[in-house]
Design a protein around this motif. Sequence first.
Motif, PDB file in Angstrom:
ATOM      1  N   LEU A  26      -5.945   6.133   0.170  1.00 41.76           N
ATOM      2  CA  LEU A  26      -4.786   6.719  -0.501  1.00 41.76           C
ATOM      3  C   LEU A  26      -5.015   8.179  -0.865  1.00 41.76           C
ATOM      4  O   LEU A  26      -4.173   9.038  -0.598  1.00 41.76           O
ATOM      5  CB  LEU A  26      -4.457   5.913  -1.763  1.00 41.76           C
ATOM      6  N   ASP A  29       5.503  10.616   0.785  1.00 45.47           N
ATOM      7  CA  ASP A  29       4.996   9.251   0.690  1.00 45.47           C
ATOM      8  C   ASP A  29       3.724   9.106   1.502  1.00 45.47           C
ATOM      9  O   ASP A  29       3.301  10.025   2.207  1.00 45.47           O
ATOM     10  CB  ASP A  29       6.053   8.247   1.160  1.00 45.47           C
ATOM     11  N   TRP A  49       1.937   3.257   4.745  1.00 46.85           N
ATOM     12  CA  TRP A  49       1.630   1.914   4.252  1.00 46.85           C
ATOM     13  C   TRP A  49       0.738   1.138   5.213  1.00 46.85           C
ATOM     14  O   TRP A  49       0.151   0.116   4.849  1.00 46.85           O
ATOM     15  CB  TRP A  49       2.918   1.135   3.987  1.00 46.85           C
ATOM     16  N   LEU A  64       2.214   9.921  -9.087  1.00 45.94           N
ATOM     17  CA  LEU A  64       2.555   8.739  -8.302  1.00 45.94           C
ATOM     18  C   LEU A  64       3.717   8.012  -8.972  1.00 45.94           C
ATOM     19  O   LEU A  64       3.754   7.861 -10.194  1.00 45.94           O
ATOM     20  CB  LEU A  64       1.342   7.814  -8.191  1.00 45.94           C
ATOM     21  N   ARG A  95       0.823  -1.215   0.000  1.00 43.14           N
ATOM     22  CA  ARG A  95       0.000   0.000   0.000  1.00 43.14           C
ATOM     23  C   ARG A  95       0.858   1.267   0.000  1.00 43.14           C
ATOM     24  O   ARG A  95       0.342   2.370  -0.168  1.00 43.14           O
ATOM     25  CB  ARG A  95      -0.924  -0.002   1.221  1.00 43.14           C
ATOM     26  N   TYR A  96       2.143   1.100   0.202  1.00 47.83           N
ATOM     27  CA  TYR A  96       3.041   2.255   0.273  1.00 47.83           C
ATOM     28  C   TYR A  96       3.184   2.901  -1.099  1.00 47.83           C
ATOM     29  O   TYR A  96       3.308   2.223  -2.114  1.00 47.83           O
ATOM     30  CB  TYR A  96       4.407   1.805   0.773  1.00 47.83           C
ATOM     31  N   GLN A  97       3.158   4.243  -1.114  1.00 49.16           N
ATOM     32  CA  GLN A  97       3.231   4.967  -2.382  1.00 49.16           C
ATOM     33  C   GLN A  97       4.022   6.258  -2.199  1.00 49.16           C
ATOM     34  O   GLN A  97       3.716   7.070  -1.329  1.00 49.16           O
ATOM     35  CB  GLN A  97       1.819   5.311  -2.873  1.00 49.16           C
ATOM     36  N   GLN A  98       5.047   6.435  -3.017  1.00 50.99           N
ATOM     37  CA  GLN A  98       5.778   7.700  -3.030  1.00 50.99           C
ATOM     38  C   GLN A  98       5.245   8.568  -4.166  1.00 50.99           C
ATOM     39  O   GLN A  98       4.717   8.063  -5.153  1.00 50.99           O
ATOM     40  CB  GLN A  98       7.279   7.443  -3.198  1.00 50.99           C
ATOM     41  N   TRP A  99       5.390   9.886  -4.000  1.00 46.40           N
ATOM     42  CA  TRP A  99       4.799  10.795  -4.973  1.00 46.40           C
ATOM     43  C   TRP A  99       5.632  12.061  -5.139  1.00 46.40           C
ATOM     44  O   TRP A  99       6.416  12.440  -4.255  1.00 46.40           O
ATOM     45  CB  TRP A  99       3.374  11.177  -4.567  1.00 46.40           C
ATOM     46  N   SER A 105       6.223   4.745  -9.686  1.00 44.10           N
ATOM     47  CA  SER A 105       6.124   3.294  -9.817  1.00 44.10           C
ATOM     48  C   SER A 105       7.254   2.636  -9.029  1.00 44.10           C
ATOM     49  O   SER A 105       8.409   3.070  -9.091  1.00 44.10           O
ATOM     50  CB  SER A 105       6.205   2.897 -11.290  1.00 44.10           C
ATOM     51  N   HIS A 106       6.901   1.584  -8.280  1.00 41.77           N
ATOM     52  CA  HIS A 106       7.898   0.892  -7.459  1.00 41.77           C
ATOM     53  C   HIS A 106       8.094  -0.566  -7.856  1.00 41.77           C
ATOM     54  O   HIS A 106       8.989  -1.230  -7.355  1.00 41.77           O
ATOM     55  CB  HIS A 106       7.472   0.928  -5.981  1.00 41.77           C
ATOM     56  N   ARG A 153      -6.023   0.701   2.065  1.00 37.51           N
ATOM     57  CA  ARG A 153      -5.738   1.011   0.667  1.00 37.51           C
ATOM     58  C   ARG A 153      -6.691   2.064   0.118  1.00 37.51           C
ATOM     59  O   ARG A 153      -6.304   2.913  -0.683  1.00 37.51           O
ATOM     60  CB  ARG A 153      -5.831  -0.266  -0.178  1.00 37.51           C
TER      61      ARG A 153
END
Length: 421
Positions: free
Chosen positions: A82, A72, A75, A108, A54-58, A110-111, A79
């Motif tokens: 966000l 970020d 997490w 956002l 669920r972790y997201q960097q931006w 991509s990881h 979900r």
Amino acid sequence: MTAADNAPRTAHILTGYRPEDAFIAAELDPPPAEYVWHDEHAEQQEQRYGPGMRYQQWLAVDPGDGAVWFGDTDWRAPRDGLTGQLPGLPRRALGDGTIPASATVVQLLSHLTHDQQQGCTWRFFTAEELHTVAERILPAVQRLVDSIHRIGPDGELEWSAEAATAWDDIEHAATPTLDPSGTVRWPRPRTTPTPAWRIEVGAFLAANPELCDPSWAVTADAELDAYADYHPVTGYGGVPGRTCHNAERHIEDGFTFYGHRAALYAYRAQASGDRTPTDARTWLETTEAGKSTWEAAKPPGAALADVPDCVLADLNDRFQNSAREHGLVLTGLHTYLRHLRTEERAGVDQQLLFEGEEVERLENLLKGFRAGRNRTVTRILAWSDGRTDAEIAHLASMPDEHVSQWRARLNDDRTTAPPGP
């Protein structure tokens, strides 16, 4: 807009997100590796991914002043939460029209990459890496800031064709690829020419001047905004869609139009020349010049409700001529005058409604009193106590002949009554 509003805007990374600030504002908290996994064989969808997924960097961009920063999400949060953790909205969510006030556009990052041999690989970025990405997109951010439409006295933002293209370049520069070893490969920054399928509404109207409505020159902001906010069930919306619908013209598929409001405001500004578009209601109701103009032009002894269209048109011209002496062009004047007349006429309608209800109430009340008076007159006539018709009529406030006719009918009734047993 003020001089400050017209000052050059420079794309920049916010303080606190730079190495010289020790990244004090960038408190990144990626999940531990043991919480980031993917089990493609799990039976339940929610069991296929670890909670760290669920972790997201931006990256965030302020399209108004060119500020760039990064961060970020938590997490550990659900979900579906966000959006609430982001400082703004992704580009797709904003659409291609007006950008909400103080809006921030979010990219956002991509990881995840997937390889058939290595499986899924995740790569989260450090503050230093995110700062490098932010630096890489600054030229595209500058292009966005320089080309985005700024509308009205408050400088509201609206996407332009070039600004939308600049954002595509931002997305390109901020979308890395990860090879199976986890090595990050960033695309080279680019400056893409605005594609032909992206069209400015202003250019569309310039190429099709017969579609322009001359009334736009004196239309108020709210009415121009409403005109631009056209959303048919099928076909193009906005100004091109509306003008072509009115003219029964067809636009080929495959285009995206930008700057709907900006084009209408620009048309009005060009038509105004060196005069300043000013809201008619504001000028007539709040300024001394407007108030005096209203008093001088108001029809003597007549309410606006009684003014016909020809007089309303004459008032419109007189107000515009007076405003011209002050270097102004009044917008929304025709609508404003009609609105005032409609309000006054609505008041007259309410007056008629009240009067009609009162008449009906009083007539019903009068019916009751008349019936009572008739019964009383009948009783007195039946007494045959020697009083004349004039005396009884005086008491009943009715003509003498009415009492005489009444007495005659009573006598006839007695004469024709059948004899008793």
